[in-house]
Motif scaffolding. Structure first.
Motif, short mmCIF file in Angstrom:
data_model
loop_
_atom_site.label_atom_id
_atom_site.label_comp_id
_atom_site.label_asym_id
_atom_site.label_seq_id
_atom_site.Cartn_x
_atom_site.Cartn_y
_atom_site.Cartn_z
N GLN A 1 0.85 -1.19 0.00
CA GLN A 1 0.00 0.00 0.00
C GLN A 1 0.89 1.25 0.00
OE1 GLN A 1 -2.65 0.20 3.31
NE2 GLN A 1 -3.55 2.14 2.69
N LEU A 2 0.65 2.13 -0.98
CA LEU A 2 1.41 3.35 -1.08
C LEU A 2 0.93 4.35 -0.04
CD1 LEU A 2 1.41 3.80 -4.95
CD2 LEU A 2 2.87 2.36 -3.54
N GLN A 3 1.84 4.93 0.70
CA GLN A 3 1.45 5.88 1.73
C GLN A 3 2.49 6.97 1.88
OE1 GLN A 3 0.82 4.06 5.58
NE2 GLN A 3 -0.59 5.69 6.24
N LEU A 4 2.00 8.20 2.02
CA LEU A 4 2.83 9.36 2.32
C LEU A 4 2.34 9.94 3.64
CD1 LEU A 4 2.82 11.05 -1.20
CD2 LEU A 4 4.78 9.97 -0.11
N VAL A 5 3.26 10.22 4.55
CA VAL A 5 2.89 10.74 5.86
C VAL A 5 3.69 12.00 6.15
CG1 VAL A 5 2.76 10.29 8.32
CG2 VAL A 5 2.32 8.43 6.70
N GLU A 6 2.96 13.12 6.29
CA GLU A 6 3.61 14.40 6.60
C GLU A 6 3.74 14.58 8.11
OE1 GLU A 6 0.71 15.31 3.09
OE2 GLU A 6 0.69 14.18 4.96
N SER A 7 4.73 15.35 8.50
CA SER A 7 4.91 15.73 9.90
C SER A 7 5.65 17.06 9.95
CB SER A 7 5.70 14.65 10.65
OG SER A 7 6.98 14.48 10.09
N GLY A 8 5.62 17.67 11.13
CA GLY A 8 6.38 18.90 11.34
C GLY A 8 5.56 20.17 11.36
N GLY A 9 4.27 20.06 11.11
CA GLY A 9 3.44 21.24 11.18
C GLY A 9 3.23 21.72 12.60
N GLY A 10 2.61 22.89 12.73
CA GLY A 10 2.33 23.41 14.06
C GLY A 10 2.04 24.89 14.02
N LEU A 11 2.07 25.49 15.21
CA LEU A 11 1.82 26.92 15.37
C LEU A 11 3.16 27.63 15.53
CD1 LEU A 11 -0.04 29.36 15.95
CD2 LEU A 11 0.00 28.65 18.37
N VAL A 12 3.36 28.67 14.76
CA VAL A 12 4.60 29.43 14.80
C VAL A 12 4.29 30.91 14.66
CG1 VAL A 12 5.02 29.19 12.31
CG2 VAL A 12 6.94 29.55 13.86
N GLN A 13 5.12 31.74 15.27
CA GLN A 13 4.93 33.19 15.16
C GLN A 13 5.44 33.69 13.81
OE1 GLN A 13 6.86 34.99 18.55
NE2 GLN A 13 5.08 34.62 19.87
N PRO A 14 4.91 34.81 13.36
CA PRO A 14 5.44 35.40 12.12
C PRO A 14 6.95 35.60 12.20
CG PRO A 14 3.41 36.48 12.76
CD PRO A 14 3.76 35.56 13.88
N GLY A 15 7.63 35.28 11.11
CA GLY A 15 9.09 35.35 11.10
C GLY A 15 9.77 34.07 11.53
N GLY A 16 9.02 33.13 12.05
CA GLY A 16 9.59 31.88 12.52
C GLY A 16 9.80 30.88 11.41
N SER A 17 10.25 29.69 11.81
CA SER A 17 10.58 28.64 10.85
C SER A 17 9.94 27.32 11.26
CB SER A 17 12.10 28.45 10.78
OG SER A 17 12.74 29.60 10.31
N LEU A 18 9.68 26.51 10.26
CA LEU A 18 9.24 25.14 10.45
C LEU A 18 9.88 24.27 9.37
CD1 LEU A 18 5.39 25.35 11.16
CD2 LEU A 18 7.16 24.63 12.78
N ARG A 19 10.07 23.00 9.69
CA ARG A 19 10.55 22.06 8.70
C ARG A 19 9.55 20.92 8.60
NH1 ARG A 19 15.45 17.69 8.76
NH2 ARG A 19 16.12 17.86 6.57
N LEU A 20 8.95 20.80 7.43
CA LEU A 20 8.02 19.71 7.19
C LEU A 20 8.76 18.52 6.59
CD1 LEU A 20 5.00 21.62 5.59
CD2 LEU A 20 5.53 21.26 8.01
#
Length: 126
Positions: A1-20
């Motif tokens: 079964q083909l599956q893609l799973v994302e992670s790394g989202g969330g709440l961040v202040q303007p100017g901040g960073s996230l890595r998905l």
């Protein structure tokens, strides 16, 4: 079964960073063009960034150029989206997707992708 799973989202202040991150199972990503897409409430899904099978060709939406970086690690079967200098207008559900077409990175359009993850919420707010 083909599956893609994302992670790394969330709440961040303007100017901040996230890595998905988006990890694949059931198939090897090196045969696929990959993309990150997002959908904000009341808006259509749009391409954020797409990357070719080799990783040598990349397309960015104008709104994220210079702030976001897509990368892929075929050995880890994972694609990443580094997001810096985040703005409130980046708030959306972010999806990763895979395409069997070798040219889908050029247009980076949702209809060109046939395998999708479930999405991860990114909220940019003070």
């Amino acid at each position: 079964q083909l599956q893609l799973v994302e992670s790394g989202g969330g709440l961040v202040q303007p100017g901040g960073s996230l890595r998905l991150s988006c990890a694949a199972s059931g198939f090897t990503l090196d045969r696929y063009t990959l993309g990150w897409f997002r959908q904000a409430p009341g808006k259509e899904r749009e391409g954020v960034s797409c990357i070719s099978r080799s990783g040598n060709s990349i397309n960015y939406a104008q709104s994220v150029k210079g702030r976001f970086t897509i990368s892929r690690d075929n050995a880890k079967n994972t694609v990443y989206l580094q997001m810096n200098s985040l703005k409130p207008e980046d708030t959306a559900v972010y999806y990763c997707a895979a395409s069997t077409s070798g040219s889908s990175w050029r247009g980076c359009l949702p209809y060109g992708y046939d395998n999708w993850g479930q999405g991860t919420q990114v909220t940019v707010s003070s």
